[in-house]
Design a protein around this motif. Sequence first.
Motif, PDB file in Angstrom:
ATOM      1  N   GLN A 237     -16.762 -16.272  34.241  1.00 12.96           N
ATOM      2  CA  GLN A 237     -16.493 -14.939  34.724  1.00 12.96           C
ATOM      3  C   GLN A 237     -15.144 -14.387  34.411  1.00 12.96           C
ATOM      4  OE1 GLN A 237     -17.649 -14.905  38.887  1.00 12.96           O
ATOM      5  NE2 GLN A 237     -17.265 -12.464  38.940  1.00 12.96           N
ATOM      6  N   ALA A 238     -14.927 -13.038  34.205  1.00 14.54           N
ATOM      7  CA  ALA A 238     -13.615 -12.501  34.138  1.00 14.54           C
ATOM      8  C   ALA A 238     -12.980 -12.922  32.906  1.00 14.54           C
ATOM      9  CB  ALA A 238     -12.821 -12.673  35.327  1.00 14.54           C
ATOM     10  N   MET A 239     -13.472 -13.731  32.262  1.00 15.47           N
ATOM     11  CA  MET A 239     -12.620 -14.242  30.857  1.00 15.47           C
ATOM     12  C   MET A 239     -12.639 -13.021  29.983  1.00 15.47           C
ATOM     13  SD  MET A 239     -13.408 -17.498  28.579  1.00 15.47           S
ATOM     14  CE  MET A 239     -13.125 -18.602  29.774  1.00 15.47           C
ATOM     15  N   ASN A 240     -13.698 -12.208  29.827  1.00 15.41           N
ATOM     16  CA  ASN A 240     -13.862 -10.994  28.890  1.00 15.41           C
ATOM     17  C   ASN A 240     -12.915 -10.058  29.194  1.00 15.41           C
ATOM     18  OD1 ASN A 240     -15.265 -10.740  31.317  1.00 15.41           O
ATOM     19  ND2 ASN A 240     -15.964  -8.919  30.550  1.00 15.41           N
ATOM     20  N   ILE A 241     -12.454  -9.882  30.543  1.00 16.19           N
ATOM     21  CA  ILE A 241     -11.653  -8.857  30.987  1.00 16.19           C
ATOM     22  C   ILE A 241     -10.213  -8.977  30.495  1.00 16.19           C
ATOM     23  CG2 ILE A 241     -10.267  -7.803  32.964  1.00 16.19           C
ATOM     24  CD1 ILE A 241     -13.167  -8.041  34.318  1.00 16.19           C
ATOM     25  N   VAL A 242      -9.923 -10.644  30.809  1.00 16.79           N
ATOM     26  CA  VAL A 242      -8.393 -10.798  30.299  1.00 16.79           C
ATOM     27  C   VAL A 242      -8.305 -10.693  28.750  1.00 16.79           C
ATOM     28  CG1 VAL A 242      -6.796 -13.008  30.430  1.00 16.79           C
ATOM     29  CG2 VAL A 242      -8.160 -12.400  32.286  1.00 16.79           C
ATOM     30  N   VAL A 243      -9.336 -11.079  28.145  1.00 19.99           N
ATOM     31  CA  VAL A 243      -9.161 -11.200  26.614  1.00 19.99           C
ATOM     32  C   VAL A 243      -9.131 -10.036  26.017  1.00 19.99           C
ATOM     33  CG1 VAL A 243     -10.503 -11.829  24.430  1.00 19.99           C
ATOM     34  CG2 VAL A 243     -10.108 -13.577  26.443  1.00 19.99           C
TER      35      VAL A 243
ATOM     36  N   PRO B  30      -4.896 -23.052  35.658  1.00 20.29           N
ATOM     37  CA  PRO B  30      -6.169 -24.147  35.290  1.00 20.29           C
ATOM     38  C   PRO B  30      -7.045 -23.991  36.298  1.00 20.29           C
ATOM     39  CG  PRO B  30      -4.032 -24.904  36.245  1.00 20.29           C
ATOM     40  CD  PRO B  30      -3.588 -23.517  36.088  1.00 20.29           C
ATOM     41  N   GLY B  31      -8.235 -23.960  36.049  1.00 18.53           N
ATOM     42  CA  GLY B  31      -9.600 -23.907  36.980  1.00 18.53           C
ATOM     43  C   GLY B  31      -9.804 -22.380  37.225  1.00 18.53           C
ATOM     44  N   TYR B  32      -9.047 -21.817  36.951  1.00 13.32           N
ATOM     45  CA  TYR B  32      -9.637 -20.127  37.247  1.00 13.32           C
ATOM     46  C   TYR B  32     -10.767 -19.707  36.532  1.00 13.32           C
ATOM     47  CZ  TYR B  32      -5.359 -18.438  39.886  1.00 13.32           C
ATOM     48  OH  TYR B  32      -4.365 -18.282  40.806  1.00 13.32           O
ATOM     49  N   TYR B  33     -10.892 -20.148  35.140  1.00 13.65           N
ATOM     50  CA  TYR B  33     -12.078 -19.741  34.276  1.00 13.65           C
ATOM     51  C   TYR B  33     -12.859 -21.005  33.851  1.00 13.65           C
ATOM     52  CZ  TYR B  33      -8.793 -15.987  34.131  1.00 13.65           C
ATOM     53  OH  TYR B  33      -8.080 -14.735  34.380  1.00 13.65           O
ATOM     54  N   SER B  34     -13.761 -21.409  34.966  1.00 11.26           N
ATOM     55  CA  SER B  34     -14.340 -22.468  34.835  1.00 11.26           C
ATOM     56  C   SER B  34     -15.816 -22.400  35.619  1.00 11.26           C
ATOM     57  CB  SER B  34     -13.823 -23.916  35.479  1.00 11.26           C
ATOM     58  OG  SER B  34     -13.501 -23.684  36.778  1.00 11.26           O
ATOM     59  N   LYS B  35     -16.704 -23.143  35.413  1.00 11.41           N
ATOM     60  CA  LYS B  35     -17.927 -23.096  36.030  1.00 11.41           C
ATOM     61  C   LYS B  35     -17.888 -23.119  37.522  1.00 11.41           C
ATOM     62  CE  LYS B  35     -20.722 -24.989  32.048  1.00 11.41           C
ATOM     63  NZ  LYS B  35     -19.727 -24.816  31.171  1.00 11.41           N
ATOM     64  N   THR B  36     -17.028 -23.602  38.100  1.00 12.28           N
ATOM     65  CA  THR B  36     -16.790 -23.719  39.777  1.00 12.28           C
ATOM     66  C   THR B  36     -15.599 -22.722  40.130  1.00 12.28           C
ATOM     67  OG1 THR B  36     -15.314 -25.521  39.362  1.00 12.28           O
ATOM     68  CG2 THR B  36     -17.545 -26.251  39.663  1.00 12.28           C
ATOM     69  N   MET B  37     -14.994 -22.386  39.165  1.00 12.94           N
ATOM     70  CA  MET B  37     -13.829 -21.290  39.649  1.00 12.94           C
ATOM     71  C   MET B  37     -12.894 -22.069  40.515  1.00 12.94           C
ATOM     72  SD  MET B  37     -15.714 -17.946  40.011  1.00 12.94           S
ATOM     73  CE  MET B  37     -14.331 -16.980  40.953  1.00 12.94           C
ATOM     74  N   TYR B  38     -12.555 -23.458  40.486  1.00 13.86           N
ATOM     75  CA  TYR B  38     -12.169 -24.276  41.201  1.00 13.86           C
ATOM     76  C   TYR B  38     -10.499 -23.834  41.630  1.00 13.86           C
ATOM     77  CZ  TYR B  38      -9.160 -28.283  42.615  1.00 13.86           C
ATOM     78  OH  TYR B  38      -8.267 -28.940  43.536  1.00 13.86           O
ATOM     79  N   GLY B  39      -9.863 -23.533  40.317  1.00 13.41           N
ATOM     80  CA  GLY B  39      -8.510 -23.093  40.522  1.00 13.41           C
ATOM     81  C   GLY B  39      -8.280 -21.905  41.411  1.00 13.41           C
ATOM     82  N   THR B  40      -9.387 -21.017  41.129  1.00 12.64           N
ATOM     83  CA  THR B  40      -9.066 -19.476  42.034  1.00 12.64           C
ATOM     84  C   THR B  40      -9.405 -19.915  43.466  1.00 12.64           C
ATOM     85  OG1 THR B  40     -10.149 -18.705  40.039  1.00 12.64           O
ATOM     86  CG2 THR B  40      -9.737 -17.271  42.056  1.00 12.64           C
TER      87      THR B  40
END
Length: 940
Positions: free
Chosen positions: A323-329, A354-364
């Motif tokens: 999620q949100a990776m499309n907006i950044v790219v 790190p961890g922002y764009y992952s299945k768990t969004m752990y970093g965010t």
Amino acid sequence: MAFFDSIRERAINTINQVLDKKENDGLTKAQLFCREYNLPDDETVLDESAVEVGIKSDHNKDAYKNMAYPQGRIFLTQHFLIFRDAFDKRNCSFTIQLSTIKKVERLPTSSYGFALSISTHSKVYITLYLVGIRSDSEKFSYNLKLALKNNLRNVQKLQPFIQSCYSEYLLAKNKISAEKVEEMPDGGLGIIFKFPGNARELKDKSKMKLWFDLFRGEGRNLSLIKTPMFYKLIRVGLPNRLRGEIWELCCGSMYLRADQPDIYSKLLEENKDKKSFAIEEIEKDLNRSLPEYAAYQNPEGIERLRRVLTAYSWKNPEVGYCQAMNIVVAALLIYMSEEQAFWCLNVLCDRLVPGYYSKTMYGTLLDQRVFESLVQNTMPLLWDHISKNDIQLSVVSLPWFLSLYLSSMPLVFAFRILDVFFLQGAKTLFQVALAILKLNGEELLKTEDDGTFISILKNYFQTLDQSAHPDSPNLKYRSITKFQELLVTAFKEFSVVDQEMIAKHRAKHRGTILQNITSFVKRTELRNLPKSTNIDQDVLGKIYDRFYSIVQTQNVTIGSGSSTMDFVAFKKFMAQICDWVELEHDDRETQGEDFLQRLFTHWDSEGKGNLKLSDLVFGLNKLVDSDLMTSMSNFFELYDVDNKGRIDREGILKISEDLLYITTPWKDGVLLDSITQTAIENDIADIVYKRQQDQGSNSAKDEIDLPTEVDLDKQKLENQQIERYLSAASTFIQRAFEYAQPEDEEVLIKELAIDNKISHNAALNPNTPVFVNLPTFRMVILADETYELLFSKTLRHSIHLDKPLDSDFSTIRNLRDMFDGMFADGRDIAKRVRRRMDSAATTLNNNSVGSDNASLKSSKSKAQEAEEEERDDDFGVIDIDQNDKDLILGAEAQVLTDPVNNSPAGQKELRRFHNAESKIKSDQDADSSHVEQNLIEFET
């Protein structure tokens, strides 16, 4: 001296090895060095030295004339020469790729003793005055020579790379550079669809002129010298044509792109027309990526975005698409080529956030908790108001962090934030977020719900171009926009929020977030597992924990649930739960590896040589099926590889070998099966009953006193079991071939005499192909008591799916040890003795009372026996040991307690924040001249 030097060198090496093993957020010392200087992860320091640096170029020979030489340390890695000023890194620093160095000379001996002159392809001349022992300087010089020699093969990559840099094109077009860059490099979608904002209002040409002067005097791209002007020019905003190149230079993705120029195109070519779950998700979001920008309403922009996201999903399948990776790219592609955006996305996901764009969004999620903690410490009044009204701050701020403000602010302002973000990292996100809350603090204190809170901030973002103080009598003060005020507040007043502080808060909250995320991921994945009728939910949880502990990839920062288990890990898994699997300590081939490989292949649903958790659960569910017929059918399927319902001669022989392997613990007398246990209990019961009779205890009401020891012929019982299993294996082969059917049934019919006398059974002919079908296999198994028991109970009981993960208890015990253990729980033996005593009592009553009373006694005995049989598996309530309870509660208390704020270091940090808050309040009350001075300093 040589002796002491060798000792010193060994000591230093030992210390360095220890330091390298010490982890910081999972990174070694070498990796931390690469992160600090934005180098590729595989770089290591080959040599270093104290140094003073002199810099000049053909276009600014007098620029450094009156400056003191910057002092610091020079580092040499496999592909880079790195320097940073020891007192202020912004004073002077550089990261020069060795392939850009054209010439190195040793200068004549001077007062410094040892000096090297380096010239780069951008005509910048660097003089290194090495400080220290001459032998160390000689060694550094020699290592530099070797590194340059090893980089000769990379020089050929330099020219194609230069063609992709707008900085080189700018200088070549103005006759400054000798490089031939005839075509303008791909500068992103902005060249086709225009860049966001008004170029005249943004003073784009003036900014470009300043960068042009900087490139002439201080180098560019892979050989740029970073001076105070470099940082100032980034703070005031980058020109559109250079924005992409400066972004990749600041974050280090430029070095990855230069080193691996063909990776992007190869990924697209090698995975062309392939499908994946990530690609399906990408397709859903393509038309929702910055819809306000014209390029993403056009096939050209959509196709570029698709290619970059798809290439990254193949390069990093563990993350795929999130999620949100499309907006950044989509934002990156406005200023970057596809290849630039691809490598920038790699650095963004792996390093910057790190961890922002992952299945768990752990970093965010972790950074949201950190942000709340920072708000609580820097703005306690606002935090109390937020807590009192139960306003979910993370709901407000999560989109800011996840989309890097691109979905919150107008793009022209969001890109100014990104300019600083790529320069100084994740702390930018926190500083800006804190500044937003501070500048809107008065209005936010009047809100009582989430909706109003969000509405105020949304309106603020839409008015960033308006005057921050429209009613001020001071004209200059009135001209300051809200966005300028935001930058000053974020990067001056909240400069106290640095990377070290953020790291400290991340460490503080990481455990809680990790635990929550891990629990969530585990629950989610267990819910999505195939239905397992033979494994309950608690046991599934233990299988999950064991699976990820063995594959060792349960890293929620990249999203768990997609890790797989190879055959080596599978063997280790089975060895932990099965009595009949044992790994050799000397790493030799595991006994019975053929059977384990057969299981592994049969359970591998995709045939890729790896098991997913769902594959493992599906296979184990079949292996522990309690139904006898189903259990035999599941075993038969392992050898029916063609799904024809038949097993040939080779398959029959393999079954016999694998049955021998599976039954090894019982065949070797290591474990007891039910038949042997029953025989032992009957023998013990007979002995106990005889003793009771000898002591005159014939009444059924007498208490049964079990002895602590019984003299049994243990060797005899052990040999009986061993012989039984060997006999079962021999009988299986004999009966399987006896009842096997020939492949050509006509041969068998011809062999039958007319008078029904069999002249020769073709099935017994070793030269005749034969097969066994499922009914025949079942018949052969059921004909043997031992193998029937194996498939109905023994095999299932030898697989301990509920075994605790951290248990050191071995399920395999020696047969002789089990004899004595039988007395620990003597209910079965006592039951058998009681039956014998009840039987004796019944017989006695039959002789004295009559058949009616005897029948009544027998009924009571059967009822009592039935009740005992029903309670045979009732082990009572298991109490938690007090030590375990204290440990659990202690661990929970440790998580709930705030150790940082209670520690001296935590108190010091709080005082630091309160001082910062006082300073912020003081600055807010300052007059207009103070704010104007800040702006002058910030945007000079």
